[in-house]
Design a protein around this motif. Structure first.
Motif, PDB file in Angstrom:
ATOM      1  N   GLU A  28      34.515 -16.832  46.367  1.00 18.82           N
ATOM      2  CA  GLU A  28      34.281 -16.028  47.561  1.00 18.82           C
ATOM      3  C   GLU A  28      33.870 -14.634  47.078  1.00 18.82           C
ATOM      4  O   GLU A  28      34.491 -14.090  46.160  1.00 18.82           O
ATOM      5  CB  GLU A  28      35.559 -15.958  48.421  1.00 18.82           C
ATOM      6  CG  GLU A  28      35.478 -15.097  49.674  1.00 18.82           C
ATOM      7  CD  GLU A  28      34.455 -15.580  50.712  1.00 18.82           C
ATOM      8  OE1 GLU A  28      34.234 -16.797  50.835  1.00 18.82           O
ATOM      9  OE2 GLU A  28      33.865 -14.712  51.385  1.00 18.82           O
ATOM     10  N   PRO A  29      32.797 -14.074  47.645  1.00 13.97           N
ATOM     11  CA  PRO A  29      32.364 -12.743  47.200  1.00 13.97           C
ATOM     12  C   PRO A  29      33.481 -11.708  47.357  1.00 13.97           C
ATOM     13  O   PRO A  29      34.296 -11.793  48.280  1.00 13.97           O
ATOM     14  CB  PRO A  29      31.195 -12.429  48.131  1.00 13.97           C
ATOM     15  CG  PRO A  29      30.687 -13.760  48.564  1.00 13.97           C
ATOM     16  CD  PRO A  29      31.889 -14.648  48.643  1.00 13.97           C
ATOM     17  N   LEU A  37      30.178  -7.190  46.682  1.00 18.91           N
ATOM     18  CA  LEU A  37      30.038  -8.556  47.217  1.00 18.91           C
ATOM     19  C   LEU A  37      28.953  -9.387  46.536  1.00 18.91           C
ATOM     20  O   LEU A  37      28.849 -10.582  46.763  1.00 18.91           O
ATOM     21  CB  LEU A  37      29.745  -8.555  48.739  1.00 18.91           C
ATOM     22  CG  LEU A  37      30.819  -8.022  49.675  1.00 18.91           C
ATOM     23  CD1 LEU A  37      30.230  -7.807  51.065  1.00 18.91           C
ATOM     24  CD2 LEU A  37      31.979  -8.993  49.756  1.00 18.91           C
ATOM     25  N   LYS A  38      28.130  -8.749  45.707  1.00 22.16           N
ATOM     26  CA  LYS A  38      26.977  -9.481  45.182  1.00 22.16           C
ATOM     27  C   LYS A  38      27.350 -10.330  43.969  1.00 22.16           C
ATOM     28  O   LYS A  38      28.251 -10.002  43.211  1.00 22.16           O
ATOM     29  CB  LYS A  38      25.867  -8.498  44.826  1.00 22.16           C
ATOM     30  CG  LYS A  38      25.446  -7.682  46.031  1.00 22.16           C
ATOM     31  CD  LYS A  38      24.388  -6.682  45.707  1.00 22.16           C
ATOM     32  CE  LYS A  38      24.177  -5.733  46.866  1.00 22.16           C
ATOM     33  NZ  LYS A  38      24.048  -6.404  48.159  1.00 22.16           N
ATOM     34  N   LEU A  39      26.600 -11.413  43.807  1.00 25.65           N
ATOM     35  CA  LEU A  39      26.771 -12.310  42.663  1.00 25.65           C
ATOM     36  C   LEU A  39      25.419 -12.930  42.349  1.00 25.65           C
ATOM     37  O   LEU A  39      24.577 -13.057  43.224  1.00 25.65           O
ATOM     38  CB  LEU A  39      27.759 -13.438  43.001  1.00 25.65           C
ATOM     39  CG  LEU A  39      29.233 -13.074  43.211  1.00 25.65           C
ATOM     40  CD1 LEU A  39      29.985 -14.300  43.744  1.00 25.65           C
ATOM     41  CD2 LEU A  39      29.872 -12.609  41.914  1.00 25.65           C
ATOM     42  N   CYS A  40      25.231 -13.352  41.110  1.00 26.06           N
ATOM     43  CA  CYS A  40      23.987 -14.047  40.749  1.00 26.06           C
ATOM     44  C   CYS A  40      24.256 -15.551  40.734  1.00 26.06           C
ATOM     45  O   CYS A  40      25.381 -15.986  40.944  1.00 26.06           O
ATOM     46  CB  CYS A  40      23.481 -13.529  39.407  1.00 26.06           C
ATOM     47  SG  CYS A  40      24.337 -14.227  37.991  1.00 26.06           S
ATOM     48  N   PRO A  41      23.244 -16.385  40.498  1.00 26.43           N
ATOM     49  CA  PRO A  41      23.504 -17.834  40.552  1.00 26.43           C
ATOM     50  C   PRO A  41      24.489 -18.303  39.480  1.00 26.43           C
ATOM     51  O   PRO A  41      25.166 -19.314  39.674  1.00 26.43           O
ATOM     52  CB  PRO A  41      22.118 -18.449  40.337  1.00 26.43           C
ATOM     53  CG  PRO A  41      21.287 -17.396  39.727  1.00 26.43           C
ATOM     54  CD  PRO A  41      21.822 -16.103  40.255  1.00 26.43           C
ATOM     55  N   VAL A  44      27.975 -17.300  41.023  1.00 29.53           N
ATOM     56  CA  VAL A  44      28.359 -18.152  42.148  1.00 29.53           C
ATOM     57  C   VAL A  44      28.925 -19.473  41.643  1.00 29.53           C
ATOM     58  O   VAL A  44      29.864 -20.028  42.208  1.00 29.53           O
ATOM     59  CB  VAL A  44      27.139 -18.408  43.072  1.00 29.53           C
ATOM     60  CG1 VAL A  44      27.439 -19.516  44.074  1.00 29.53           C
ATOM     61  CG2 VAL A  44      26.736 -17.130  43.804  1.00 29.53           C
ATOM     62  N   PRO A 175      21.329  -9.608  36.971  1.00 29.47           N
ATOM     63  CA  PRO A 175      20.726  -9.561  38.313  1.00 29.47           C
ATOM     64  C   PRO A 175      21.406  -8.575  39.246  1.00 29.47           C
ATOM     65  O   PRO A 175      20.732  -7.860  40.001  1.00 29.47           O
ATOM     66  CB  PRO A 175      20.887 -10.993  38.812  1.00 29.47           C
ATOM     67  CG  PRO A 175      20.966 -11.830  37.569  1.00 29.47           C
ATOM     68  CD  PRO A 175      21.679 -10.971  36.560  1.00 29.47           C
ATOM     69  N   VAL A 176      22.729  -8.520  39.193  1.00 30.06           N
ATOM     70  CA  VAL A 176      23.431  -7.700  40.180  1.00 30.06           C
ATOM     71  C   VAL A 176      23.263  -6.203  39.900  1.00 30.06           C
ATOM     72  O   VAL A 176      23.398  -5.370  40.797  1.00 30.06           O
ATOM     73  CB  VAL A 176      24.912  -8.128  40.264  1.00 30.06           C
ATOM     74  CG1 VAL A 176      25.705  -7.208  41.159  1.00 30.06           C
ATOM     75  CG2 VAL A 176      25.006  -9.568  40.784  1.00 30.06           C
ATOM     76  N   THR A 178      20.502  -4.939  39.490  1.00 32.34           N
ATOM     77  CA  THR A 178      19.243  -4.584  40.145  1.00 32.34           C
ATOM     78  C   THR A 178      19.474  -3.699  41.359  1.00 32.34           C
ATOM     79  O   THR A 178      18.655  -2.831  41.659  1.00 32.34           O
ATOM     80  CB  THR A 178      18.491  -5.864  40.592  1.00 32.34           C
ATOM     81  OG1 THR A 178      18.424  -6.765  39.495  1.00 32.34           O
ATOM     82  CG2 THR A 178      17.088  -5.547  41.070  1.00 32.34           C
ATOM     83  N   GLN A 179      20.606  -3.921  42.042  1.00 32.99           N
ATOM     84  CA  GLN A 179      20.850  -3.138  43.270  1.00 32.99           C
ATOM     85  C   GLN A 179      20.824  -1.628  43.004  1.00 32.99           C
ATOM     86  O   GLN A 179      20.433  -0.853  43.868  1.00 32.99           O
ATOM     87  CB  GLN A 179      22.176  -3.529  43.892  1.00 32.99           C
ATOM     88  CG  GLN A 179      23.364  -3.230  42.995  1.00 32.99           C
ATOM     89  CD  GLN A 179      24.694  -3.540  43.663  1.00 32.99           C
ATOM     90  OE1 GLN A 179      24.939  -3.148  44.780  1.00 32.99           O
ATOM     91  NE2 GLN A 179      25.536  -4.268  42.952  1.00 32.99           N
TER      92      GLN A 179
ATOM     93  N   ILE B  14      14.037 -10.981  43.304  1.00 36.17           N
ATOM     94  CA  ILE B  14      13.798 -11.220  41.879  1.00 36.17           C
ATOM     95  C   ILE B  14      13.797 -12.720  41.570  1.00 36.17           C
ATOM     96  O   ILE B  14      13.775 -13.112  40.411  1.00 36.17           O
ATOM     97  CB  ILE B  14      14.861 -10.497  41.016  1.00 36.17           C
ATOM     98  CG1 ILE B  14      16.268 -10.862  41.483  1.00 36.17           C
ATOM     99  CG2 ILE B  14      14.642  -8.992  41.051  1.00 36.17           C
ATOM    100  CD1 ILE B  14      17.384 -10.272  40.627  1.00 36.17           C
ATOM    101  N   ALA B  18      20.319 -16.779  43.577  1.00 40.16           N
ATOM    102  CA  ALA B  18      21.729 -16.600  43.921  1.00 40.16           C
ATOM    103  C   ALA B  18      21.964 -17.068  45.357  1.00 40.16           C
ATOM    104  O   ALA B  18      23.001 -17.667  45.660  1.00 40.16           O
ATOM    105  CB  ALA B  18      22.148 -15.142  43.765  1.00 40.16           C
ATOM    106  N   ALA B  21      22.227 -20.810  45.384  1.00 40.93           N
ATOM    107  CA  ALA B  21      23.510 -21.229  44.824  1.00 40.93           C
ATOM    108  C   ALA B  21      24.641 -20.949  45.802  1.00 40.93           C
ATOM    109  O   ALA B  21      25.561 -21.761  45.969  1.00 40.93           O
ATOM    110  CB  ALA B  21      23.764 -20.509  43.497  1.00 40.93           C
ATOM    111  N   SER B 132      25.449 -12.016  51.430  1.00 40.26           N
ATOM    112  CA  SER B 132      26.556 -11.404  50.711  1.00 40.26           C
ATOM    113  C   SER B 132      26.223 -11.293  49.236  1.00 40.26           C
ATOM    114  O   SER B 132      26.321 -10.232  48.632  1.00 40.26           O
ATOM    115  CB  SER B 132      27.820 -12.252  50.902  1.00 40.26           C
ATOM    116  OG  SER B 132      28.864 -11.740  50.122  1.00 40.26           O
ATOM    117  N   VAL B 133      25.800 -12.415  48.644  1.00 41.90           N
ATOM    118  CA  VAL B 133      25.625 -12.398  47.189  1.00 41.90           C
ATOM    119  C   VAL B 133      24.292 -11.821  46.741  1.00 41.90           C
ATOM    120  O   VAL B 133      24.157 -11.403  45.592  1.00 41.90           O
ATOM    121  CB  VAL B 133      25.776 -13.809  46.570  1.00 41.90           C
ATOM    122  CG1 VAL B 133      27.122 -14.404  46.903  1.00 41.90           C
ATOM    123  CG2 VAL B 133      24.634 -14.720  46.978  1.00 41.90           C
ATOM    124  N   PRO B 135      21.698 -10.216  44.986  1.00 43.60           N
ATOM    125  CA  PRO B 135      21.893  -9.078  44.086  1.00 43.60           C
ATOM    126  C   PRO B 135      21.026  -7.874  44.435  1.00 43.60           C
ATOM    127  O   PRO B 135      21.308  -6.777  43.985  1.00 43.60           O
ATOM    128  CB  PRO B 135      21.468  -9.628  42.714  1.00 43.60           C
ATOM    129  CG  PRO B 135      21.587 -11.093  42.817  1.00 43.60           C
ATOM    130  CD  PRO B 135      21.260 -11.410  44.250  1.00 43.60           C
TER     131      PRO B 135
END
Lengths: 723, 198
Positions: A28-29, A37-41, A44, A175-176, A178-179, B14, B18, B21, B132-133, B135
C-alpha cells in the motif's frame, strides 16, 4: 507494516500488507517525506519476493564442485564454514580468507560484516559491491569536500533555476526521484541532461547533451572554460571558501568548445549554451550517477563536475548544490560503516591512527589485531585467480552477473578452495558455491538504511523468515561464535543491539549516527547524518558555512581528460556502454523472478542507431576483445550513431559483462563498465537468457511473458496497450 | 460531476509502468491491469502514455449505452464502472463502442474488464492506485485547482473529437504548456467547465 523499499537509493516509504497469519501479501503506498505515496514498478512488486517459491529455506552444501547442492542442517553447514576458515587461514595465512559484502544489506549488517572480517577473521580482505557502483563519487567527494555525502536533500531541487544531470538515467534507475526534477521544472527550472542516450528524463530536457561515452571530464572542463571566459565565476566564493582554483584555471585554456566538441562528438555551440545557462543561473544544482562514475577516470569525472559547482559558488542554500544518486538502497549507509576495504565505521579511514585507536577501543582489540587496508572487490577476485586468496564468504552480491569481464571472474571463483555465499535467492553466484546459507529478505528483519540524500530510514520486520532461513546477522555471529576468535564481541541478539554499538563506533566520525535512535528515525521522515546528539535534528544540507576539510575550505582539483582504457579502432569501431532498465535491479537475482517485471522486460537487447543498418528484432552479435553474444536489435534514434547499449541484469550467455573491460580507476578501483570497444555483425540466432537458478527440489519457476522471438519494445519494456 | 479527476500528462510520463504494476494490485482485480501503457513514438524516442478509462460524460459512457443488458453502471458522480459479472454476457459491444479503446474482454471468462477509477479506494478518500504511485505525476488525481496550483501553466483537455463525434470526458489530458489550439483528437474546454463548477 510501515517500511521502505528494498531496491534503489531513493528508499521510498511503503506499507507491506500482512495477513492475520503473518504472511506478506501486498503493498500500500505510504505518504513518506521521500516519495509522497509514489512507487515504481519494482517497488510495487517488491513484496512478491517475500513468499516466492524460489526462496532459499535450507542450507545447501556439496563436497565437490561437480556434485549438485544438497540440503543440510545448520550445524553441518556452520561447522563446514568454520573448519574451512581455520584450515585456509592456518595453511595460507589470515589474509587468504576474504569477505565480499553488499550494500543492499541494512547498515547494521554492513557494520557487522566489517567487524566480522577484521575481528573474527583478522583478514584485511573485506570489500563490498558498492565498488561496482558509486565509489568514484565517494572518493571525489572526500577529496573535494572532506566528506562523502550528497550536499542537499532532494527537496532543494524545487528552488533551483538550473539542474544538470550527468550520466543518470533517473527515469529508469530512480523513477520516483523524477518527481523532484519535474517539480523544479514546474517552477520554471531548466533541465540539462548529459548522456549518450536520450533516456526518458532527457526526452523533454531543455538542453540534452548526447556526448560520446568516456568524454565527461572534457565536457565539464569545456563548460567551465565557457563560464570562466564569460566572466561568470563566483570570485568571492572561490577566494573565501576554496583552494586550488589557479591550477584548474590554468588548465582550462586547452578546453575550448571547439576542441571539446571534437573529443565529445558534439556541436561546440552546445557546450557554449550549457556554459552560459549554468553560469548565468542564480541557483544551480548538479547530479550524477553511474554514467560518469564507471570509468577509469571516474573520480576525475566527478571532480570536474564539482569544479564547475565550486567555481560558480553553488553550495550552501536551497536550490544550490551537488550530489551523486546512489544505485543501491543502502549504497550510502553501506559504504560508511566499515565494510569498505579502506574504511572503518563512521566513514573513518583505516590508515588514520586516530581512527584506528577509536575503533580499537570500541571493539576491545589492540592495534596489532586490527588489519590494515585491503584491496578492492574486482582485485580480490583477481587475487583468487592468482592463488593469493583461497577462501571466500560472499553476501548480498552476484558477481557472476555484475563484475566486468565475466570469464575472468569465473576463473577467480573457480580457483577458490572454499566459497560460501549467503543470499535469500539462489543467485548465479550461489549456484556455483560450495556452501549456500539462506538469509532473509528485507521484510523479515529490521534495520536502518541511508538513502542517496544521506537520510537514514528504517526497515521494519513484517514476517518471519521462510523455512530454516535465518537473519544474516545471526548467521555471521554464529560463525564468529563457533570460530572462537574474539567470540564474545559477536554476542548480538538483535539488530537493535548492533545499531547501539554502531552509534558508539560512528560517534565523532564524519558519518556520525550517535544521536539517532530507532524511535527518532520512525518519528521523523528520517534523519540526515551527521547527527551527533539525541537532541540534534540531523543535517539535511551540508556546506552552508564550511566544508569538512580541517581548514573548512573545499579543494579544486585540476582534471586532465584522458581517453578510455579501450579506444575504438578498425576492428572494434563502436563504443559499448551498459546500464539498467526500469523493470530490473542490479544483477536481476530478485527482479528476474517477479512475473510482471519479467513480462515487462523479458530479455536484454542491443540498442543501436538506425544508421547502423539493422531492423528491430534482428539478431545482432556484439563482440569485444573479451566476449560475444547475440541480442535482438532495438533500433532507436535516441542513441548516438557511434554507441551501442546493452542492459546488464541478465546472466550466462547474455550477460553484458561477458563483453565489458575490467580496467579500473586508479583511485576508486571502479571498473570501466560504461565504455569499451566493440563491433556488431548480423547474428544467426538470438541467445536466450537462462532461467534463474532454483534450490534442489524446487520446480523451475514458470516462465512468464514468453521468450518467443519478437521485436523488443521500448527501452522501458513492452507496452500493455495492444493485446 | 466529480470534483476530483485524473489528469494524464504524457509530457511527464517516463514509461516505467508503475501504474500498470499498481493497477494489478487492486483487490478487485488482483493480477490484472486495466491500464494500457503505450510507447507512442517507438524507434525515435522514449515517449510513453498511459490510457485509463476517461469516464465519458457527454454523451454519457458510450460503453454503457451500447450494453444490451445494462451491465455497466454509471454512478451519480460520473464514474463508469466495470461491467457487473452477474449481468455481463461478454458480447464485446462496449469494446467496440469505446472511442479510447479502454475495455478489455476476457474471452475465456466472457467478461468485460475496465478501469473504475479504483472506486473502492477513491470513494473512501484514497487515491486510485495508478495516480498514487505514478513517480512523475503523469497520472495526477485531484481537482483542476489543485493541478493548477502545482503546475500553473497546465492546459487540460477534456473534449475529444472523433470525426464528427464529440466526446466530453470526466478525466482529462494535459496538453503542452501554452498550447491552446486543438490537439489531435481533443481540445480544451476546461476553463469553462471550471467556471461552471464554481
Amino acid at each position: 507494516m510501515a517500511t521502505h523499499c528494498c531496491y534503489c537509493g531513493v528508499q521510498c516509504g511503503m506499507y507491506l500488507r500482512v495477513s492475520s497469519d503473518g504472511k506478506v501479501f501486498g503493498v500500500e503506498p505510504r505518504d513518506h517525506d521521500i516519495n509522497k505515496l509514489k512507487l515504481c514498478p519494482k517497488g510495487v512488486t517488491a513484496y512478491q519476493q517475500v513468499n516466492h517459491a524460489d526462496r532459499l529455506t535450507k542450507p545447501l552444501m556439496r563436497d565437490r564442485r561437480d556434485e549438485p547442492l544438497r540440503e543440510v542442517g545448520w550445524d553441518t553447514a556452520l561447522d563446514r564454514v568454520v573448519s574451512e576458515i581455520r584450515r585456509i587461514q592456518q595453511t595460507y595465512g589470515r589474509d587468504a580468507f576474504a569477505v565480499y559484502s553488499g550494500s543492499s544489506l541494512a547498515t547494521e549488517k554492513c557494520y557487522l560484516m566489517g567487524k566480522f572480517a577484521r575481528v573474527a577473521l583478522g583478514t584485511r580482505h573485506i570489500d563490498y559491491n558498492g565498488r561496482l557502483c558509486m565509489v568514484s563519487a565517494a572518493a571525489a567527494n572526500k577529496k573535494a569536500f572532506g566528506v562523502d555525502r550528497a550536499a542537499n536533500p532532494w527537496s532543494d531541487m524545487l528552488e533551483s533555476d538550473v539542474i544538470m544531470l550527468l550520466g543518470a538515467n533517473v527515469g529508469e534507475c530512480f523513477p520516483v526521484a523524477t518527481q523532484y526534477f519535474w517539480g523544479a521544472r514546474d517552477r520554471g527550472a531548466k533541465l540539462i541532461t548529459v548522456d549518450p542516450r536520450e533516456t526518458p528524463i532527457a526526452r523533454t530536457a531543455d538542453i540534452h547533451v548526447p556526448l560520446r561515452p568516456g568524454t565527461d571530464a572534457a565536457f565539464c572542463n569545456g563548460v567551465l572554460h565557457v563560464v570562466e571566459r564569460e566572466g561568470l565565476l563566483n570570485e568571492e566564493f572561490i577566494a573565501s571558501r576554496t583552494t586550488g582554483w589557479e591550477q584548474v584555471r590554468t588548465g582550462l585554456s586547452e578546453y575550448t568548445p571547439e576542441r571539446v566538441g571534437q573529443i565529445c562528438g558534439l556541436d561546440p555551440g552546445l557546450i557554449e549554451k550549457v556554459g552560459l545557462t549554468w553560469g548565468r543561473a542564480a541557483k544551480a544544482m548538479a547530479f550524477h550517477a553511474r554514467g560518469i562514475e564507471h570509468h577509469i577516470q571516474g573520480v576525475d569525472n566527478c571532480l570536474s563536475v564539482i569544479n564547475l559547482c565550486l567555481a560558480t559558488g553553488q553550495f550552501g542554500a536551497a536550490g544550490m548544490g551537488y550530489g551523486t544518486i546512489t544505485g543501491q538502497g543502502n549504497g550510502q549507509g553501506g559504504r560508511e560503516h566499515g565494510q569498505k576495504s579502506d574504511q572503518l565505521p563512521g566513514q573513518r579511514m583505516i590508515e588514520d591512527p586516530e581512527a584506528r585507536a577509536h575503533i580499537c577501543r570500541v571493539w576491545g582489540i589492540t592495534d596489532d589485531e586490527l588489519p590494515r587496508a585491503g584491496t578492492s572487490a574486482v582485485e580480490m577476485v583477481h587475487q583468487a585467480e592468482a592463488g593469493e586468496i583461497k577462501g571466500w564468504i560472499g553476501i548480498c552480491n552476484n558477481p557472476m552477473v555484475s563484475m566486468p569481464d565475466s570469464a575472468r571472474i569465473n576463473r577467480g571463483y573457480d580457483a577458490l578452495e572454499f566459497h560460501c555465499q549467503i543470499d535469500f535467492f539462489l543467485s548465479e553466484t550461489c549456484a556455483r558455491a560450495d556452501l549456500v546459507l539462506p538469509g532473509t529478505s528485507w521484510a523479515e528483519d529490521e534495520g536502518v538504511s541511508t538513502n542517496a540524500e544521506g537520510r537514514v530510514v528504517k526497515y521494519n520486520k513484517a514476517s518471519e523468515p521462510p523455512g530454516d532461513a535465518r537473519p544474516d546477522w545471526w548467521i555471521i555471529c554464529e560463525i564468529a561464535r563457533r570460530l572462537g576468535r574474539h567470540a564474545d564481541k559477536f554476542a548480538f541478539s538483535s539488530p537493535r543491539e548492533l545499531f547501539e554499538e554502531l552509534r558508539v563506533a560512528s560517534a565523532g566520525g564524519q558519518a556520525d549516527y550517535s544521536g539517532m535512535t530507532y524511535e527518532r528515525i520512525e518519528e521523523t521522515g528520517g534523519i540526515f547524518w551527521p547527527c551527533p546528539a539525541e537532541d540534534h535534528p540531523g543535517t539535511p544540507r551540508l556546506f552552508g558555512e564550511r566544508f569538512h576539510h580541517p581548514d573548512g575550505r573545499a579543494r579544486f582539483h585540476a582534471v586532465e581528460w584522458r581517453p578510455p582504457a579501450e579506444e575504438v579502432d578498425r576492428k572494434y569501431p563502436l563504443r559499448l556502454t551498459t546500464g539498467r532498465t526500469v523493470a530490473h535491479y542490479l544483477s536481476g537475482n530478485q527482479t528476474r523472478r517477479i512475473d510482471s517485471l519479467v513480462q515487462q522486460t523479458p530479455r536484454p537487447w542491443v540498442e543501436v542507431h538506425p544508421s547502423l543498418g539493422f531492423a528491430n528484432g534482428d539478431p545482432v552479435t556484439v563482440t569485444t576483445r573479451r566476449g560475444s553474444a547475440t541480442y535482438p536489435a532495438l533500433v532507436v534514434s535516441s542513441i548516438r550513431e557511434d554507441t551501442v547499449f546493452i542492459p546488464y541484469h541478465w546472466a550466462g550467455r547474455v550477460a553484458a559483462n561477458l563483453m565489458t573491460v575490467d580496467a579500473l580507476d586508479p583511485t576508486s578501483r571502479i571498473p570501466e563498465f560504461k565504455v569499451c570497444a566493440c563491433r556488431l555483425e548480423p547474428g544467426s540466432k538470438i541467445d536466450e537468457p537462462p532461467a534463474p537458478p532454483v534450490p534442489p527440489g524446487v520446480a523451475e519457476y514458470p516462465r512468464v511473458g514468453g521468450l518467443d522471438r519478437e521485436e523488443p519494445s521500448a527501452p522501458q519494456g513492452r507496452g500493455t496497450g495492444r493485446g | 460531476m466529480r470534483s476530483k479527476n485524473l489528469f494524464i500528462d504524457p509530457g511527464r510520463c517516463i514509461g516505467c509502468q508503475a501504474c500498470v504494476a499498481a493497477c494489478r494490485e487492486c483487490d478487485s482485480h488482483k493480477g490484472r491491469s486495466m491500464i494500457h501503457l503505450d510507447y507512442v513514438d517507438m524507434g525515435s524516442s522514449t515517449a510513453a502514455m498511459p490510457t485509463v478509462c476517461m469516464h465519458c460524460s457527454d454523451p454519457v459512457a458510450p460503453c454503457a449505452q451500447v450494453c444490451p443488458v445494462d451491465a455497466i453502471p454509471v454512478g451519480s458522480d460520473g464514474v463508469v464502472g466495470t461491467a457487473s459479472a452477474e449481468l455481463c454476457i461478454g458480447c464485446g459491444n462496449c469494446v467496440h463502442a469505446c472511442p479510447f479503446g479502454v475495455p478489455k474482454l476476457d474471452v475465456a471468462e466472457m467478461l468485460q474488464y475496465k478501469c473504475d477509477l479504483c472506486y473502492d479506494r477513491s470513494s473512501q478518500g484514497l487515491l486510485p492506485m495508478c495516480a498514487s504511485v505514478c513517480p512523475t505525476d503523469a497520472l495526477f488525481y485531484g481537482t483542476y485547482d489543485e493541478l493548477l496550483q502545482k503546475r500553473p501553466s497546465a492546459q487540460a483537455v477534456d473534449v475529444f473529437e472523433f470525426g464528427e463525434q464529440m466526446i466530453a470526458t470526466g478525466n482529462a489530458v494535459v496538453a503542452p504548456a501554452g498550447r491552446n489550439d486543438a490537439i489531435p483528437g481533443g481540445y480544451s474546454v476546461w476553463s469553462e467547465l471550471a467556471q461552471d463548477d464554481s
